[in-house]
Design an enzyme around this catalytic site. Sequence first.
Site, mmCIF file in Angstrom:
data_model
loop_
_atom_site.group_PDB
_atom_site.id
_atom_site.type_symbol
_atom_site.label_atom_id
_atom_site.label_comp_id
_atom_site.label_asym_id
_atom_site.label_seq_id
_atom_site.Cartn_x
_atom_site.Cartn_y
_atom_site.Cartn_z
ATOM 1 N N TYR B 166 3.469 -17.466 -44.237
ATOM 2 C CA TYR B 166 4.623 -16.880 -44.143
ATOM 3 C C TYR B 166 5.537 -16.590 -45.105
ATOM 4 C CZ TYR B 166 4.775 -17.956 -39.065
ATOM 5 O OH TYR B 166 4.699 -17.542 -37.810
ATOM 6 N N GLU B 262 -18.021 -38.289 -36.272
ATOM 7 C CA GLU B 262 -17.601 -36.786 -35.967
ATOM 8 C C GLU B 262 -16.235 -36.573 -35.808
ATOM 9 O OE1 GLU B 262 -20.647 -34.364 -34.671
ATOM 10 O OE2 GLU B 262 -19.201 -32.617 -33.962
ATOM 11 N N ASP B 314 -23.197 -35.752 -33.755
ATOM 12 C CA ASP B 314 -23.718 -35.198 -32.485
ATOM 13 C C ASP B 314 -24.962 -34.852 -32.834
ATOM 14 O OD1 ASP B 314 -21.447 -35.778 -31.272
ATOM 15 O OD2 ASP B 314 -20.900 -33.811 -30.895
#
Lengths: 612, 434
Positions: B166, B262, B314
């Site tokens: 910005y 995770e 995972d």
Amino acid sequence: MSIPSTVPATDKTKQPDRKKKGSTRGSTAEEMASRQREISVSEFFAKNRHLLGFDNPRKAMLTTVKEAVDNALDACEEANILPDLHVEVLQLGETRFRITIRDNGPGIVRKQIENIFGKLLYGSKFHRLKMSRGQQGIGISAAGMYGLMTTGQPVVIVTKTSKRKPSHEVVLKMDTSKNRADVVSETEKASADELFPNGSGTQVSIELEGRYLKGRQSIGEYLEQTAIANPHASITYLSPGNERSDFPRGVQELPPEPSEIKPHPKGIELGTLIQMLERTSSTQLGAFFKNEFCRVGPNVAKEICRRAELTDRTWIKQVEHQDAEKLYEAIQQVKIMSPPTNCLVPIGSKALLAGLLKEVEAEFFTASCRPPTVYRGNPFQIEVGIAYGGSLPGDELARVLRFANRVPLLYQQSACCSFKAAMEASWKNYGLTQSRSSLPSGPLVIMIHMASVWVPFTSESKEAIADYDEIRKEMKLALQECGRKLGTYLRRRMRMKRESQRRDVFARYIGEISRSCEAITGTEAGLVYDALLRRAESKTAEADNVLDDEGRVVDDGGALARDGDVVIRDVSGPMDPDEDLFGNSDASPPKKKNAARALKKRAVSKPRKSGK
Amino acid sequence: MAKKKTASKKTTKTSARASAPSRKKKTSRKTATKKAATKKKVSRSKGSPPVRKEGKILKKRAKSPTGLSTKDRNKFTISRINELATEVVDSSLAEQDPFMEVPTRAVSNMRFNRAKRILEMGSNTQRRELFNLNQARKFMQTLLLAKGCKDLVEVGKTLSLRGMYYKSLHTIQGTKEKTFDEQSESDTILEDIEVTLATLREDLHVFAKKRGTMVGNITVFDKGDEINCRRMGSGGYAIPSICEPNVIKFGKSEAKFVLHVEKDTVWSRFNEDRFWETHNCILTEGSGQPPRGVRRLLHRLHNELGLPIYCLLDCDPWGHYIYSVIKQGSINLAYESERMAVPEAKYLGIRAVDYERCGLSDDVKIALSDRDRTRAKQIAEYPWFKDRRHWQTEIKKMLGNGFKMEVESLITKDISYVTEEYVPERLRQMDFLD
């Protein structure tokens, strides 16, 4: 030429009768003989008027104008007068028009008027090999005949041969059965003198049944194209809607007078050879060949005779039919120089460009003139001009303007050799789009002109050029030559556009960069900005510098710039100086903004060689 | 110092905590696509080798001196930014084409240091030119952001990546074009600036959105505030984006190891079961692909406190790659590996064999997609996996299974199966991949 002077003995009109009376089938030879009679040429054409281009009312009007204009231009050129033509089409009734064509030619001697306007197959152009618009002397008489047949009104001819002589007004009515004209009235008209301010000229008025439509294949289009191919002529046209169009003169010089040539041995057929043998005034074969043909010297004549097992001393009277056949075969075998080509008077690339420039509003013009060559013993020459861009419609197929001996051809486009050549050329190579077996699409006008002592038309109405391999090949070569130049131009224009877009991109960011740099280093933003902008401009210099003040290419590696056959008109700027060169001052078309905006001139900062 | 404190407090408030499981896939995929993009860039840049060399290119990889005081580090950063802009100004005023040499952040310019077992950035650079249609905009953006960083350093404040976007966002004068179309554009450029100037993001006073949580037997000092990670309730301590020693200091710690999971959901399970208490450890979470802050923290926990790192991720290519990033460093940020990678990190699970070993039901299977397969094969080919026999069998096993599994799949056995049986069992047996 093979117009039959008589038609076969079985009269077609009689045949249905015979069938009907099945019972009286056994007509005797005598009975049949009583019905067999000569048919006049005019009768034949009165029945078969479509052969001459009078198939429908609309086309009939165009053909009438065309024949009269052709004759007028031929006459003026032969008399070495810059043609001033006036064409007027007046609507008398819904389907009735009066067409008047006036020229400033030499006029017509009184006693020839009946023959010229009343007799089919009467003219000066059939028996010679010379480049001219008319060929066989059918046109204007056929137009008069058509008028008479559809309206019953005779042809009115006003002519004046010199300042000292009064104008003659002759009213003619064709007699189709006798192939000659009857004079209805004949007056000396001093009041008509004002029609011919230059002291001589001819005016023909024909009343006929027709239909007037504007647009493609109209009289207006025909005259416009005539003006392109004849930039030395000035034409005024008054249409039925009383709109006046002026086609001013583009060049001030008459084209040189074409010379007449003798037939070339390779261009004749056996029958013609036999006929020539019968008619010749020479007594011996050697002399016959030398006198009647071009490009035959003593040696060639001897060689022909030797191959035919004759000698150049052989008496013509002793030449039998089979000898003639042998001679004909010998001619095909002997090597003979091509016919002289100085008999051809092409429009010339300069005049062609002038013609295109004044009638077509485009941005890029180029013309190419092939050297003369020969088909079937007839010398011919192909010229091609193309105009691209400007206000031409960009989403349509290219327009092909076809000309033969400076006469526009409007009908039967797809049967014409030039159309096929334009279709066969691979325009994709030159930056245009072209779908399979069609013309290229884009803002393109292709003009193809064939100049020849004998243009091989596909029919008597002279609408399409026959498809000879030699002719098509020449046309293709000329088209390709023009196409290459167009390609160069288009590629460069693309490059310019790209460069100017590039510059826009750079210029957009330079401001941000210089301000950021100032914030970091404290170096004044203006300094950096100016330096970078200069750099950006020189980086993309190709966007400038491409056209000089005269709208000419100054720099593309030189090719287009030096090419005299290319004119690039800066459509947003002043007219091309060539306009003045061609003496065309009052015809500057309205300026247009268009696709060429990319060519907008910018301040030239530094001349620079193009990159590639 | 006081100024800085307020700034960081503000940012802590504004940045929302990452919501977990969906996030993981998104981020890891993003890295993959980014990599593909950079790959392309390289092949293009090959065509134009640098012509000018004498003294125009910034001194290579003069690593920012880590031992310096904040003041000196700021000085150093500003001088680097100055150098960059001066090059541009000088070549502009000399009417030459301004350019900068940006080290290439791509697989092609990254090598695996076998001795250190981390990824390192090579010496390839890519020239960024103003007068190149494809690079002009980036060139402008680079200078714009460099200026923004200088402003930040000068006033001694920090901004998030989004804040930076910005800050430099405006419409270019006389056009409708904006300096940046989206934040991702400015993020990449900032990374470019980082490598070009050979500084760290934190030295540019820019930080990323906070992601990742910690809880456990440790006390840390965050900008001087004492934070007892044993008393963090259910939310945990949000790991800040900048975990440099001058921001985070370690206090008292009894923990024996670090368990990194995770994502947030699994972490919450462990936290609720007070796993860190029962097993005397530190529990961290990285919301998928761990951000720099988490990786830096793990690195420091490992190196400064000597804690082993175990990862529970995972069983899919993305989980494997997360492990790879923690262990060797990422391809995109190869130049930071030395400060972030933990080559000794261990992979605890989920393993492909767990489906049978734990007797899971069919419902936990998630079929491998074509993308998964390609990615898995790609990972198997990475040099740091290539010579790991166990990893090769692991990936082969997963591909043979034809399905992947998430850590949550263990919940089907029992809500606390993962904390009470699975992980303790693995730890006891020292059963992990390396």
